[in-house]
Scaffold this active site. Structure first.
Site, PDB file in Angstrom:
ATOM      1  N   CYS A   9       0.819  -1.219   0.000  1.00 30.49           N
ATOM      2  CA  CYS A   9       0.000   0.000   0.000  1.00 30.49           C
ATOM      3  C   CYS A   9       0.851   1.266   0.000  1.00 30.49           C
ATOM      4  O   CYS A   9       0.325   2.358  -0.179  1.00 30.49           O
ATOM      5  CB  CYS A   9      -0.935   0.019   1.198  1.00 30.49           C
ATOM      6  N   HIS A  30      -9.153   4.513  -0.827  1.00 33.49           N
ATOM      7  CA  HIS A  30      -7.812   3.924  -0.736  1.00 33.49           C
ATOM      8  C   HIS A  30      -7.563   2.947  -1.886  1.00 33.49           C
ATOM      9  O   HIS A  30      -7.580   1.736  -1.694  1.00 33.49           O
ATOM     10  CB  HIS A  30      -7.687   3.232   0.629  1.00 33.49           C
TER      11      HIS A  30
END
Ligand code: ZN
Lengths: 135, 385
Positions: free
Chosen positions: B83, B334
């Site tokens: 991420c 996200h």
């Protein structure tokens, strides 16, 4: 979901996953799980097998309600960080316990259980889980 | 070394883009950034992406995106740090410019997640954990964070309601951002009424699965003047990056992000600042607990006090520690490998004074991007020129 990998991918970890054998540094005595080629404490590459007792206690836990594909069959299931008697912490499923009954510091012991089953080509993966000890 | 600056930003709204594929999103963001910078060619491209191979069966994103954006035969590669891929790609672009090897560099972060079934997406995200020793046991990424959240509440005496305040703040700010996925304010009650995903993490403690792309153009301070006015130039003043054990269980401490501390210290040193000089923080709130741990680990507040900042209202735009000024991961959304670049774009908006939710007189901003369960972290300091 998907085809399983070659059996060798799982088979190569049988010592750790069936018997909870980790590593012990011959130089500084540090024990760790899973076994590493290099001691995380002192950097030594002299690492020997180390048999854990399989006893530990719950450090933290959660209940998986939206599992990754391949684990739907078990949901909801508890996952915990368990601190082994000898020090290292392992991530594991808890079994034979009601999620409501789990608490900080709960004593648990290792058992061997089915971890995952692939529907199509049929390999079944086994490994350690932890449960409250049978008194 | 040469001073790196950002002269252009571009992005797509974060959301469920059923009609757009990975390449469409990336090219749109990239072309927007090039237009903003007033350029029509770049020396190289860095693509931040976590799991395109799993989500859309596409790797080799350097070639794909440079080709479809008409950038010619330039060097182009994908940068992967789970991420934190976006933050890492920005830093690779900055390094290329600083080294003198490349003068004008494009960075695009992109992730296309909604083409996968939710349970498969959950699996692909867990690839950022340790496959043999974490995913093997059926753990999801949410569950790993839940282990930390439960421990944090016990250790420091917080409740689920206390941590919900991070989500409330993110949604309040996201409501002002037209590129955010969620533009509706929520209350603590909204969070508490949402269902458990992995106890004690509830749906509204977690950031959503989403599609999106964001891009920045990096060059040197010297060269920037050829393209844009001074008001558009933002300096990359400092950056740092560090890893920690990939397996959470192997961590010495479960409630401190050592990699964030190391990365932040490197970034502060390079920028010649201390944490007290920072006007706003875009920290990685993939889960409410991560917002609290991030603030503590980068040194904004002492251990155990991260959630206290939320309780005291200090994380709001007018507080002493404004965070997630455009909604953060929680409300902006996200799209994993793109997130670090979205954070960079939003920080540039703040420093140019163009943010829809402006932090008054913002001069220095920090972005912190987490890959894995704190296993791969980037910290970048941006400064108004
Ligand atoms: Zn040793």
């Amino acid at each position: 979901m998907g085809r399983p990998m070659q059996v060798s991918r799982y088979w190569r970890h049988f010592k750790e996953k069936y018997r909870l054998i980790g590593g012990k540094c011959k130089n500084c005595g540090h024990v760790h799980f899973p076994k590493r080629p290099i001691c995380p404490e002192c950097g030594s590459q002299e690492i020997e097998d180390f048999q854990f007792s399989g006893k530990g206690k719950v450090v933290s836990w959660t209940i998986v309600r939206n599992p990754p594909s391949g684990y739907e069959y078990y949901k909801p299931y508890p996952i915990a960080l368990v601190e082994l008697e000898e020090g290292p912490v392992v991530l594991t499923q808890l079994t034979d316990v009601d999620p409501e009954e789990i608490y900080f510091g709960m004593e648990v012991e290792m058992v061997t259980r089915k971890v995952r089953e692939f529907e199509e080509d049929g390999i079944i993966l086994y490994g350690y889980k932890f449960r409250p000890p049978i008194k | 070394m040469r001073k790196p600056v950002i002269i252009g930003v571009g992005l797509t709204p974060v959301g469920e883009h059923w009609r757009l594929g990975l390449r469409d999103l990336a090219v749109e963001a990239l072309l927007n950034a090039m237009e903003d910078a007033g350029i029509d060619k770049v020396d190289s491209l860095y693509v931040g992406n976590m799991a395109s191979g799993s989500f859309v069966e596409q790797e080799n994103l350097g070639a794909l995106i440079a080709d479809w954006a008409g950038l010619g035969n330039i060097p182009a590669v994908k940068v992967e740090a789970a991420c934190a891929s976006g933050g890492a790609a920005v830093q690779e672009g900055v390094k290329a410019v600083m080294s003198g090897l490349e003068d004008v560099v494009a960075v695009v972060g992109v992730e296309k997640m909604t083409d996968a079934w939710p349970s498969d997406a959950t699996r692909y995200l867990a690839y950022a954990a340790d496959a043999e020793w974490e995913l093997f046991h059926g753990v999801s990424f949410v569950a790993l964070n839940a282990l930390a959240m439960r421990l944090y509440m016990k250790e420091y005496g917080y409740t689920e309601e206390d941590l919900a305040l991070f989500a409330v703040n993110a949604h309040t700010n996201g409501a002002k951002n037209s590129y955010a996925m969620f533009k509706k304010p929520i209350t603590v009650e909204t969070v508490m009424k949402s269902s458990y995903v992995a106890d004690p993490i509830k749906l509204f403690d977690a950031s959503p699965i989403a599609d999106g792309a964001a891009a920045v153009i990096i060059t040197t301070e010297e060269k920037a003047k050829e393209f844009v006015d001074k008001a558009k130039i933002v300096e990359v003043a400092g950056m740092g990056r560090a890893i920690d054990t990939i397996n959470l269980a192997n961590r010495r401490e479960f409630l401190f992000l050592k990699a964030a501390k190391v990365a932040a210290e490197r970034a502060y040193k390079m920028a010649g600042i201390s944490v007290g000089d920072i006007d706003f923080f875009e920290v990685h709130d993939a889960f409410t607990i991560m917002a609290a741990l991030s603030l503590e680990s980068i040194g904004a507040v002492e251990r155990g006090k991260g959630a206290m900042l939320a309780k005291e209202g200090q994380i709001a735009i007018d507080g002493d520690y404004p965070i997630q000024t455009l909604g953060g991961l929680k409300a902006r959304g996200h799209p994993v490998g793109a997130t670090g670049v979205y954070q960079t774009v939003e920080a540039v908006w703040q420093l140019r004074g163009e943010a829809p939710n402006q932090v008054p007189n913002a001069e220095i901003g920090l972005t912190q991007n987490i890959g894995g369960t704190g296993s791969n972290i980037t910290v970048t300091i941006l400064r108004r020129v």
